[in-house]
Motif scaffolding. Sequence first.
Motif, PDB file in Angstrom:
ATOM      1  N   VAL A   1       0.831  -1.199   0.000  1.00  0.00           N
ATOM      2  CA  VAL A   1       0.000   0.000   0.000  1.00  0.00           C
ATOM      3  C   VAL A   1       0.868   1.253   0.000  1.00  0.00           C
ATOM      4  CG1 VAL A   1      -1.718   1.298   1.313  1.00  0.00           C
ATOM      5  CG2 VAL A   1      -1.878  -1.191   1.149  1.00  0.00           C
ATOM      6  N   LEU A   2       1.946   1.230   0.794  1.00  0.00           N
ATOM      7  CA  LEU A   2       2.787   2.413   0.951  1.00  0.00           C
ATOM      8  C   LEU A   2       3.734   2.618  -0.222  1.00  0.00           C
ATOM      9  CD1 LEU A   2       3.692   1.953   4.738  1.00  0.00           C
ATOM     10  CD2 LEU A   2       1.966   3.484   3.749  1.00  0.00           C
ATOM     11  N   VAL A   3       4.244   1.521  -0.780  1.00  0.00           N
ATOM     12  CA  VAL A   3       5.283   1.618  -1.809  1.00  0.00           C
ATOM     13  C   VAL A   3       4.699   1.623  -3.215  1.00  0.00           C
ATOM     14  CG1 VAL A   3       7.319   0.453  -2.774  1.00  0.00           C
ATOM     15  CG2 VAL A   3       6.983   0.536  -0.296  1.00  0.00           C
ATOM     16  N   ALA A   4       3.594   0.905  -3.429  1.00  0.00           N
ATOM     17  CA  ALA A   4       3.061   0.737  -4.788  1.00  0.00           C
ATOM     18  C   ALA A   4       2.849   2.052  -5.529  1.00  0.00           C
ATOM     19  CB  ALA A   4       1.764  -0.070  -4.739  1.00  0.00           C
ATOM     20  N   PRO A   5       2.261   3.096  -4.910  1.00  0.00           N
ATOM     21  CA  PRO A   5       2.052   4.331  -5.678  1.00  0.00           C
ATOM     22  C   PRO A   5       3.351   4.965  -6.161  1.00  0.00           C
ATOM     23  CG  PRO A   5       0.793   4.367  -3.631  1.00  0.00           C
ATOM     24  CD  PRO A   5       1.728   3.206  -3.550  1.00  0.00           C
ATOM     25  N   LEU A   6       4.454   4.703  -5.448  1.00  0.00           N
ATOM     26  CA  LEU A   6       5.736   5.292  -5.814  1.00  0.00           C
ATOM     27  C   LEU A   6       6.446   4.516  -6.911  1.00  0.00           C
ATOM     28  CD1 LEU A   6       7.035   6.058  -2.194  1.00  0.00           C
ATOM     29  CD2 LEU A   6       5.663   7.527  -3.703  1.00  0.00           C
ATOM     30  N   LEU A   7       5.929   3.324  -7.230  1.00  0.00           N
ATOM     31  CA  LEU A   7       6.577   2.473  -8.228  1.00  0.00           C
ATOM     32  C   LEU A   7       5.881   2.514  -9.584  1.00  0.00           C
ATOM     33  CD1 LEU A   7       7.393  -0.686  -6.057  1.00  0.00           C
ATOM     34  CD2 LEU A   7       8.915   1.188  -6.703  1.00  0.00           C
ATOM     35  N   GLY A   8       4.776   3.252  -9.675  1.00  0.00           N
ATOM     36  CA  GLY A   8       4.058   3.292 -10.939  1.00  0.00           C
ATOM     37  C   GLY A   8       4.911   3.812 -12.084  1.00  0.00           C
ATOM     38  N   GLY A   9       5.736   4.845 -11.798  1.00  0.00           N
ATOM     39  CA  GLY A   9       6.605   5.375 -12.841  1.00  0.00           C
ATOM     40  C   GLY A   9       7.654   4.373 -13.288  1.00  0.00           C
ATOM     41  N   VAL A  10       8.109   3.523 -12.373  1.00  0.00           N
ATOM     42  CA  VAL A  10       9.064   2.466 -12.736  1.00  0.00           C
ATOM     43  C   VAL A  10       8.434   1.537 -13.760  1.00  0.00           C
ATOM     44  CG1 VAL A  10      10.377   0.503 -11.858  1.00  0.00           C
ATOM     45  CG2 VAL A  10      10.225   2.606 -10.501  1.00  0.00           C
ATOM     46  N   VAL A  11       7.174   1.200 -13.544  1.00  0.00           N
ATOM     47  CA  VAL A  11       6.453   0.330 -14.472  1.00  0.00           C
ATOM     48  C   VAL A  11       6.306   1.011 -15.828  1.00  0.00           C
ATOM     49  CG1 VAL A  11       4.240  -0.815 -14.911  1.00  0.00           C
ATOM     50  CG2 VAL A  11       5.245  -0.871 -12.616  1.00  0.00           C
ATOM     51  N   ASP A  12       6.042   2.316 -15.826  1.00  0.00           N
ATOM     52  CA  ASP A  12       5.819   3.025 -17.087  1.00  0.00           C
ATOM     53  C   ASP A  12       7.107   3.316 -17.847  1.00  0.00           C
ATOM     54  OD1 ASP A  12       3.054   3.141 -17.002  1.00  0.00           O
ATOM     55  OD2 ASP A  12       3.009   5.010 -15.859  1.00  0.00           O
ATOM     56  N   ARG A  13       8.234   3.425 -17.142  1.00  0.00           N
ATOM     57  CA  ARG A  13       9.476   3.843 -17.789  1.00  0.00           C
ATOM     58  C   ARG A  13      10.372   2.696 -18.236  1.00  0.00           C
ATOM     59  NH1 ARG A  13       9.003   7.664 -13.591  1.00  0.00           N
ATOM     60  NH2 ARG A  13       8.652   9.750 -14.420  1.00  0.00           N
ATOM     61  N   HIS A  14      10.209   1.528 -17.643  1.00  0.00           N
ATOM     62  CA  HIS A  14      11.183   0.464 -17.849  1.00  0.00           C
ATOM     63  C   HIS A  14      10.547  -0.775 -18.478  1.00  0.00           C
ATOM     64  CE1 HIS A  14      14.234   2.716 -15.641  1.00  0.00           C
ATOM     65  NE2 HIS A  14      13.303   2.998 -14.744  1.00  0.00           N
ATOM     66  N   ASP A  15      11.397  -1.652 -18.945  1.00  0.00           N
ATOM     67  CA  ASP A  15      10.983  -2.915 -19.548  1.00  0.00           C
ATOM     68  C   ASP A  15      10.164  -3.716 -18.533  1.00  0.00           C
ATOM     69  OD1 ASP A  15      10.976  -5.661 -20.336  1.00  0.00           O
ATOM     70  OD2 ASP A  15      12.681  -5.277 -21.657  1.00  0.00           O
ATOM     71  N   LEU A  16       8.911  -4.002 -18.876  1.00  0.00           N
ATOM     72  CA  LEU A  16       8.022  -4.683 -17.934  1.00  0.00           C
ATOM     73  C   LEU A  16       8.563  -6.048 -17.523  1.00  0.00           C
ATOM     74  CD1 LEU A  16       4.518  -3.882 -19.466  1.00  0.00           C
ATOM     75  CD2 LEU A  16       5.437  -3.035 -17.316  1.00  0.00           C
ATOM     76  N   ARG A  17       9.150  -6.748 -18.457  1.00  0.00           N
ATOM     77  CA  ARG A  17       9.704  -8.068 -18.143  1.00  0.00           C
ATOM     78  C   ARG A  17      10.783  -7.952 -17.073  1.00  0.00           C
ATOM     79  NH1 ARG A  17      13.895 -11.355 -20.277  1.00  0.00           N
ATOM     80  NH2 ARG A  17      14.527  -9.602 -21.576  1.00  0.00           N
ATOM     81  N   LYS A  18      11.677  -6.973 -17.224  1.00  0.00           N
ATOM     82  CA  LYS A  18      12.752  -6.787 -16.251  1.00  0.00           C
ATOM     83  C   LYS A  18      12.204  -6.316 -14.903  1.00  0.00           C
ATOM     84  CE  LYS A  18      16.343  -5.880 -19.691  1.00  0.00           C
ATOM     85  NZ  LYS A  18      17.312  -4.895 -20.224  1.00  0.00           N
ATOM     86  N   VAL A  19      11.164  -5.480 -14.941  1.00  0.00           N
ATOM     87  CA  VAL A  19      10.555  -5.008 -13.693  1.00  0.00           C
ATOM     88  C   VAL A  19       9.968  -6.184 -12.912  1.00  0.00           C
ATOM     89  CG1 VAL A  19       8.639  -3.665 -12.738  1.00  0.00           C
ATOM     90  CG2 VAL A  19      10.110  -2.660 -14.482  1.00  0.00           C
ATOM     91  N   MET A  20       9.235  -7.059 -13.618  1.00  0.00           N
ATOM     92  CA  MET A  20       8.659  -8.216 -12.933  1.00  0.00           C
ATOM     93  C   MET A  20       9.743  -9.173 -12.444  1.00  0.00           C
ATOM     94  SD  MET A  20       5.094  -9.109 -14.950  1.00  0.00           S
ATOM     95  CE  MET A  20       5.675  -8.949 -16.628  1.00  0.00           C
ATOM     96  N   MET A  21      10.806  -9.328 -13.234  1.00  0.00           N
ATOM     97  CA  MET A  21      11.910 -10.191 -12.807  1.00  0.00           C
ATOM     98  C   MET A  21      12.574  -9.638 -11.548  1.00  0.00           C
ATOM     99  SD  MET A  21      13.617 -11.279 -16.479  1.00  0.00           S
ATOM    100  CE  MET A  21      14.823 -12.404 -15.756  1.00  0.00           C
ATOM    101  N   LEU A  22      12.749  -8.320 -11.491  1.00  0.00           N
ATOM    102  CA  LEU A  22      13.324  -7.706 -10.293  1.00  0.00           C
ATOM    103  C   LEU A  22      12.443  -7.950  -9.078  1.00  0.00           C
ATOM    104  CD1 LEU A  22      15.431  -5.883  -8.925  1.00  0.00           C
ATOM    105  CD2 LEU A  22      14.040  -3.914  -9.625  1.00  0.00           C
ATOM    106  N   GLY A  23      11.127  -7.834  -9.267  1.00  0.00           N
ATOM    107  CA  GLY A  23      10.224  -8.092  -8.154  1.00  0.00           C
ATOM    108  C   GLY A  23      10.325  -9.518  -7.641  1.00  0.00           C
ATOM    109  N   HIS A  24      10.325 -10.483  -8.563  1.00  0.00           N
ATOM    110  CA  HIS A  24      10.455 -11.890  -8.158  1.00  0.00           C
ATOM    111  C   HIS A  24      11.797 -12.159  -7.479  1.00  0.00           C
ATOM    112  CE1 HIS A  24       6.753 -13.278  -9.860  1.00  0.00           C
ATOM    113  NE2 HIS A  24       7.065 -12.937 -11.087  1.00  0.00           N
ATOM    114  N   ALA A  25      12.873 -11.635  -8.073  1.00  0.00           N
ATOM    115  CA  ALA A  25      14.206 -11.891  -7.528  1.00  0.00           C
ATOM    116  C   ALA A  25      14.367 -11.269  -6.141  1.00  0.00           C
ATOM    117  CB  ALA A  25      15.270 -11.346  -8.481  1.00  0.00           C
ATOM    118  N   GLY A  26      13.889 -10.030  -5.976  1.00  0.00           N
ATOM    119  CA  GLY A  26      13.995  -9.382  -4.674  1.00  0.00           C
ATOM    120  C   GLY A  26      13.215 -10.119  -3.599  1.00  0.00           C
TER     121      GLY A  26
END
Length: 456
Positions: A69-94
């Motif tokens: 809830v606290l972090v998701a609104p701050l990550l929307g730009g990351v989703v819009d600016r970067h390769d979605l595949r890499k963003v999801m991979m970073l989420g899984h790996a982290g």
Amino acid sequence: MRTSLPQPSRGRDSGPPPFSRFVLLWLGQTVSGMGSHLNGFGLSVWMYEHTRSTSLYSLIALAAFAPGVLVAPLLGGVVDRHDLRKVMMLGHAGGAVCTVLIALLLWMDRLGVGALLALVAAGAAFNSVQRPAFTKATTLMVGPEQLPRANGLMQLGLALGYIVAPLLSGVLLPRIGITGLLTLDVIAAALSLAVLQALRVPAAPPEEAAPVKASVGGRALQDAEVGWRYIRERPGLLGLQVLLTLMSFNLGILQVLVTPLVMSFTDVRTLGAVMTAGGLGMLAGSLLLLAWGGARRVWTVLGFVLLQGLFMGVGASRASAWGVGAGAFGVLFTVPVIMSCNQTLWQRKVPTGLQGRVFAVHAALSGGAIPVAYLLSGPLADHVFEPLMAVGGPLASTLGPWVGGTGPGRGIALFFLLLGAATVLLVMACTLLPSVRRVEQTLPDATPEPLPGLGS
């Protein structure tokens, strides 16, 4: 390199990828979600068994939920600016790294409460990027006519996790221990990473990409403001946001208080049957959605939220396992239909270049109601509603017939009944607002043209 020009309105190559590619992505995300459910459920049960502390049990649940809830609104730009595949991979790996650290500390007998809460929260923060990224990837990977089907699959994955994870945890935890469940979570994340490595997720067209400005911290806050402003300036979407937020609040209250409600008149075995009935309701709703696909989406959302409010009344009307089970089945039956039709509508109306930011804020506002419900449910039940419906209580004689009598649990039943009534009234109010009931007609489908005031 892109080999053909993107379609003007959808931001794809010469056409959407085969639906089978989305199914493969969905399978990977579903497996990972089940692993996370196993991990979270197992850790909560393990902590309660070792401490017998309800407070610590609640803290783990809060740590697993609040960061999203606290972090998701701050990550929307990351989703819009970067390769979605890499963003999801970073989420899984982290998230997997956090799970591995928990397992290592547990193996070393160095896992304290503080470290556990911190690592659970960090894993939840990594996972919080998955929902807006997966939702946007769905928009880009399937054609408009296939969005309801794709969103139905997403809800089916959630329903399977809701049903299967607790059952598997109950069976596996005594046999393989909490370390085994943590290992399964890491394996599930690895499988999801392998799927993402093999897939290509289309990118939004360059004209829809979010520009890079300001510092990282300032940019994140700016992204959240952009997502909120998009919703606020469109009354139809804002009305749906309020409706979905209330629904999330209600579900949070139900999740916490259904156990004391059922236990006030029966035993643990019956509670398990009631919970299973709710899970089956969610599964049935998902299967209905896959078969039907949804139509007139805003009216479907309004109608099923209304139905959800009525089922809350059914579950509260008497101290009966059958009644509460039917209410649980009905309430959760509506959830996949509501969520899928609402998501399809937003995917059609929000430009792909803004979907990361808008969906992140949308999810945070809706999901933010759940921890609030967690915090309020206990005190309201213990200090307000239960005393009102105790034998000889102020409202016992007046409202007792409406909630199946007086005594333990009947105050919680009154709480559920009032939430159901409030839901019905809010749906009626939304129905009277042209901006909400006609949002599909008045708000144009997403186009790639720049939106004034929303580019920064």
